[in-house]
Design a protein around this motif. Structure first.
Motif, PDB file in Angstrom:
ATOM      1  N   ALA A 151       0.812  -1.215   0.000  1.00 57.72           N
ATOM      2  CA  ALA A 151       0.000   0.000   0.000  1.00 57.72           C
ATOM      3  C   ALA A 151       0.846   1.265   0.000  1.00 57.72           C
ATOM      4  N   ALA A 152       2.051   1.179   0.561  1.00 59.39           N
ATOM      5  CA  ALA A 152       2.939   2.341   0.598  1.00 59.39           C
ATOM      6  C   ALA A 152       3.672   2.565  -0.718  1.00 59.39           C
ATOM      7  N   GLY A 153       3.498   1.658  -1.666  1.00 59.86           N
ATOM      8  CA  GLY A 153       4.192   1.789  -2.937  1.00 59.86           C
ATOM      9  C   GLY A 153       5.564   1.151  -2.954  1.00 59.86           C
ATOM     10  N   VAL A 154       5.909   0.440  -1.881  1.00 67.81           N
ATOM     11  CA  VAL A 154       7.165  -0.305  -1.843  1.00 67.81           C
ATOM     12  C   VAL A 154       6.987  -1.578  -2.661  1.00 67.81           C
ATOM     13  N   GLN A 155       8.015  -1.964  -3.403  1.00 69.60           N
ATOM     14  CA  GLN A 155       7.886  -3.074  -4.345  1.00 69.60           C
ATOM     15  C   GLN A 155       8.427  -4.407  -3.838  1.00 69.60           C
ATOM     16  N   ALA A 156       9.079  -4.410  -2.664  1.00 65.26           N
ATOM     17  CA  ALA A 156       9.767  -5.635  -2.244  1.00 65.26           C
ATOM     18  C   ALA A 156       9.742  -5.774  -0.734  1.00 65.26           C
ATOM     19  N   ILE A 157       9.879  -7.029  -0.289  1.00 64.90           N
ATOM     20  CA  ILE A 157       9.870  -7.326   1.141  1.00 64.90           C
ATOM     21  C   ILE A 157      10.807  -8.492   1.428  1.00 64.90           C
ATOM     22  N   GLY A 158      11.478  -8.425   2.573  1.00 70.61           N
ATOM     23  CA  GLY A 158      12.234  -9.553   3.099  1.00 70.61           C
ATOM     24  C   GLY A 158      11.474 -10.134   4.270  1.00 70.61           C
ATOM     25  N   LEU A 159      11.338 -11.447   4.311  1.00 69.31           N
ATOM     26  CA  LEU A 159      10.491 -12.089   5.317  1.00 69.31           C
ATOM     27  C   LEU A 159      11.316 -12.784   6.398  1.00 69.31           C
ATOM     28  N   VAL A 195       0.662 -21.490   2.538  1.00 69.17           N
ATOM     29  CA  VAL A 195      -0.215 -20.319   2.654  1.00 69.17           C
ATOM     30  C   VAL A 195       0.598 -19.039   2.496  1.00 69.17           C
ATOM     31  N   ALA A 196       1.764 -18.987   3.135  1.00 70.51           N
ATOM     32  CA  ALA A 196       2.612 -17.803   3.031  1.00 70.51           C
ATOM     33  C   ALA A 196       3.013 -17.537   1.584  1.00 70.51           C
ATOM     34  N   ALA A 197       3.344 -18.593   0.859  1.00 68.76           N
ATOM     35  CA  ALA A 197       3.726 -18.426  -0.543  1.00 68.76           C
ATOM     36  C   ALA A 197       2.569 -17.863  -1.360  1.00 68.76           C
ATOM     37  N   ARG A 198       1.364 -18.347  -1.108  1.00 68.81           N
ATOM     38  CA  ARG A 198       0.203 -17.822  -1.833  1.00 68.81           C
ATOM     39  C   ARG A 198      -0.059 -16.364  -1.463  1.00 68.81           C
ATOM     40  N   MET A 199       0.106 -16.038  -0.204  1.00 66.67           N
ATOM     41  CA  MET A 199      -0.080 -14.651   0.227  1.00 66.67           C
ATOM     42  C   MET A 199       0.944 -13.730  -0.430  1.00 66.67           C
ATOM     43  N   LEU A 200       2.183 -14.176  -0.474  1.00 67.58           N
ATOM     44  CA  LEU A 200       3.230 -13.387  -1.123  1.00 67.58           C
ATOM     45  C   LEU A 200       2.929 -13.202  -2.599  1.00 67.58           C
ATOM     46  N   ALA A 201       2.538 -14.272  -3.268  1.00 68.35           N
ATOM     47  CA  ALA A 201       2.212 -14.180  -4.694  1.00 68.35           C
ATOM     48  C   ALA A 201       1.078 -13.185  -4.920  1.00 68.35           C
ATOM     49  N   GLY A 202       0.088 -13.197  -4.046  1.00 69.76           N
ATOM     50  CA  GLY A 202      -1.039 -12.286  -4.195  1.00 69.76           C
ATOM     51  C   GLY A 202      -0.704 -10.841  -3.914  1.00 69.76           C
ATOM     52  N   SER A 203       0.378 -10.614  -3.178  1.00 71.04           N
ATOM     53  CA  SER A 203       0.756  -9.236  -2.830  1.00 71.04           C
ATOM     54  C   SER A 203       1.378  -8.478  -3.992  1.00 71.04           C
ATOM     55  N   GLY A 204       1.946  -9.212  -4.955  1.00 72.24           N
ATOM     56  CA  GLY A 204       2.657  -8.573  -6.058  1.00 72.24           C
ATOM     57  C   GLY A 204       4.037  -8.072  -5.698  1.00 72.24           C
ATOM     58  N   LEU A 205       4.532  -8.403  -4.503  1.00 72.75           N
ATOM     59  CA  LEU A 205       5.834  -7.920  -4.046  1.00 72.75           C
ATOM     60  C   LEU A 205       6.959  -8.868  -4.458  1.00 72.75           C
ATOM     61  N   ARG A 206       8.127  -8.291  -4.713  1.00 77.20           N
ATOM     62  CA  ARG A 206       9.335  -9.102  -4.851  1.00 77.20           C
ATOM     63  C   ARG A 206       9.745  -9.609  -3.469  1.00 77.20           C
ATOM     64  N   PHE A 207      10.350 -10.771  -3.461  1.00 78.35           N
ATOM     65  CA  PHE A 207      10.897 -11.373  -2.241  1.00 78.35           C
ATOM     66  C   PHE A 207      12.409 -11.188  -2.288  1.00 78.35           C
ATOM     67  N   THR A 208      12.974 -10.616  -1.219  1.00 80.56           N
ATOM     68  CA  THR A 208      14.394 -10.271  -1.279  1.00 80.56           C
ATOM     69  C   THR A 208      15.288 -11.161  -0.421  1.00 80.56           C
ATOM     70  N   THR A 209      14.888 -11.455   0.812  1.00 78.63           N
ATOM     71  CA  THR A 209      15.666 -12.371   1.652  1.00 78.63           C
ATOM     72  C   THR A 209      14.728 -13.098   2.596  1.00 78.63           C
ATOM     73  N   HIS A 210      15.248 -14.203   3.131  1.00 78.37           N
ATOM     74  CA  HIS A 210      14.567 -14.926   4.204  1.00 78.37           C
ATOM     75  C   HIS A 210      15.492 -14.912   5.413  1.00 78.37           C
ATOM     76  N   CYS A 211      14.947 -14.540   6.562  1.00 80.55           N
ATOM     77  CA  CYS A 211      15.721 -14.471   7.795  1.00 80.55           C
ATOM     78  C   CYS A 211      15.111 -15.416   8.820  1.00 80.55           C
ATOM     79  N   ARG A 212      15.842 -16.181   9.486  1.00 84.61           N
ATOM     80  CA  ARG A 212      17.243 -16.359   9.275  1.00 84.61           C
ATOM     81  C   ARG A 212      17.608 -17.799   9.524  1.00 84.61           C
ATOM     82  N   GLY A 213      18.748 -18.192   8.986  1.00 84.53           N
ATOM     83  CA  GLY A 213      19.358 -19.463   9.318  1.00 84.53           C
ATOM     84  C   GLY A 213      20.586 -19.205  10.161  1.00 84.53           C
ATOM     85  N   GLY A 214      21.355 -20.281  10.376  1.00 80.04           N
ATOM     86  CA  GLY A 214      22.604 -20.121  11.098  1.00 80.04           C
ATOM     87  C   GLY A 214      22.608 -20.773  12.463  1.00 80.04           C
TER      88      GLY A 214
END
Length: 296
Positions: free
Chosen positions: A31-39, A51-70
């Motif tokens: 809604a803010a006009g940002v095009q990408a999100i890291g989850l 479900v999360a993947a479907r929600m992300l797909a519906g948002s139209g946002l790019r996925f940038t990183t997944h946090c975290r492993g290690g």
């Protein structure tokens, strides 16, 4: 950001709006006009990966990183094996979410090394266990098309969170592996202080290992919980001009995440936080960017 437009390279790392659930985080970011999100894994797992993947797909946002492993520094034993298995699940999550995101999404799993095991003072040995763990996980990451991004953390976290404290140390570990599989996260909060930071950013670019660029600011006094000491870009002392130009010169042209841990910011309205993040990014970081995403 000029004329109210949001920089197309800005990504909101979900930690910046930590108390928002996944649906809210996706909604206010778009809604803010940002095009990408890291989850982050916790809110993804709260709804389930599919479900999360479907929600992300519906948002139209790019996925940038997944946090975290290690968290690889434990000696051999059941806990270490459990940590490695959990990282394999994180790799699977990263690949699934990257496939669900909009065009330009990247499959990057951020790795926090882990601190010193209880009773240990052996930093060098702990770092070698990090190297060994990444060696075990690299084939899984390669098979999934995921890049493991080693994130050096400020040395104040060396005992409890990350025995990898400098970009140079991260790159030394990554050097044993294919650059497409193991890279580094360049986070201004953690590395701005390092006298070798510009040399190491240049090295990271030369070696093709800048997996992600993350920004937020440093300001003193630090709170009692130093984990929560991050600020909006421009509110502290970090020289974003020099660091951002160095990352750009090193060849990085991807999304740039703002990742903030701050109790006051977490308590604010998530939509207002995202808007404020876009404004401060536009003022402190955007003027120093020469390259834009192909998808922008």
């Amino acid at each position: 950001m000029s004329g109210g437009a949001v920089d197309p390279r800005l990504s909101i790392n979900q930690a910046t709006i930590k108390h928002a659930d996944l649906a809210t985080a996706l909604r206010v970011t778009a809604a803010a006009g940002v095009q990408a999100i890291g989850l982050w894994r916790e809110p993804v797992n709260a709804v389930g990966l599919d479900v999360a993947a479907r929600m992300l797909a519906g948002s139209g946002l790019r996925f940038t990183t997944h946090c975290r492993g290690g968290f690889f520094t434990l000696p051999d034993g059941p806990e270490r094996r459990a940590a490695l298995d959990d990282n394999r699940r994180a790799i699977e999550e990263t690949a699934t979410l990257a496939a669900a995101g909009a065009d330009g999404s990247t499959a990057i799993l951020v790795l926090v090394a882990g601190g010193l095991p209880e009773g240990s003072r052996d930093l060098a040995g702990a770092r070698e266990r990090v190297r060994d763990a990444i060696g075990e996980l690299a084939p899984d990451a390669a098979a999934a098309g995921v890049t493991l991004a080693i994130e050096p953390l400020h040395p104040m976290y060396v005992s409890d969170r990350a025995v990898v404290s400098t970009l140079g140390q991260a790159l030394d570990i990554a050097a044993d592996f294919d650059a497409a599989v193991v890279g580094a996260a360049v986070d201004t909060f953690h590395i701005f202080w390092d006298p070798e930071v510009l040399t190491q950013i240049e090295r990271a670019g030369r070696e093709g290992r800048i997996a992600t660029y993350q920004v937020c600011d440093w300001k003193t006094p630090l709170p009692a919980d130093v984990l929560l000491s991050r600020h909006y870009p421009g509110d502290g002392v970090i020289d974003f001009a020099t660091l951002t130009r160095a990352v750009e010169s090193a060849g990085y042209t991807g999304d740039i995440e703002v990742e903030i841990f701050n109790a006051d910011i977490w308590a604010d309205d998530p939509a207002r936080v995202v808007r404020r993040t876009a404004e401060t990014f536009g003022a402190a970081v955007s003027p120093h960017l020469a390259a834009v995403l192909d998808s922008a």
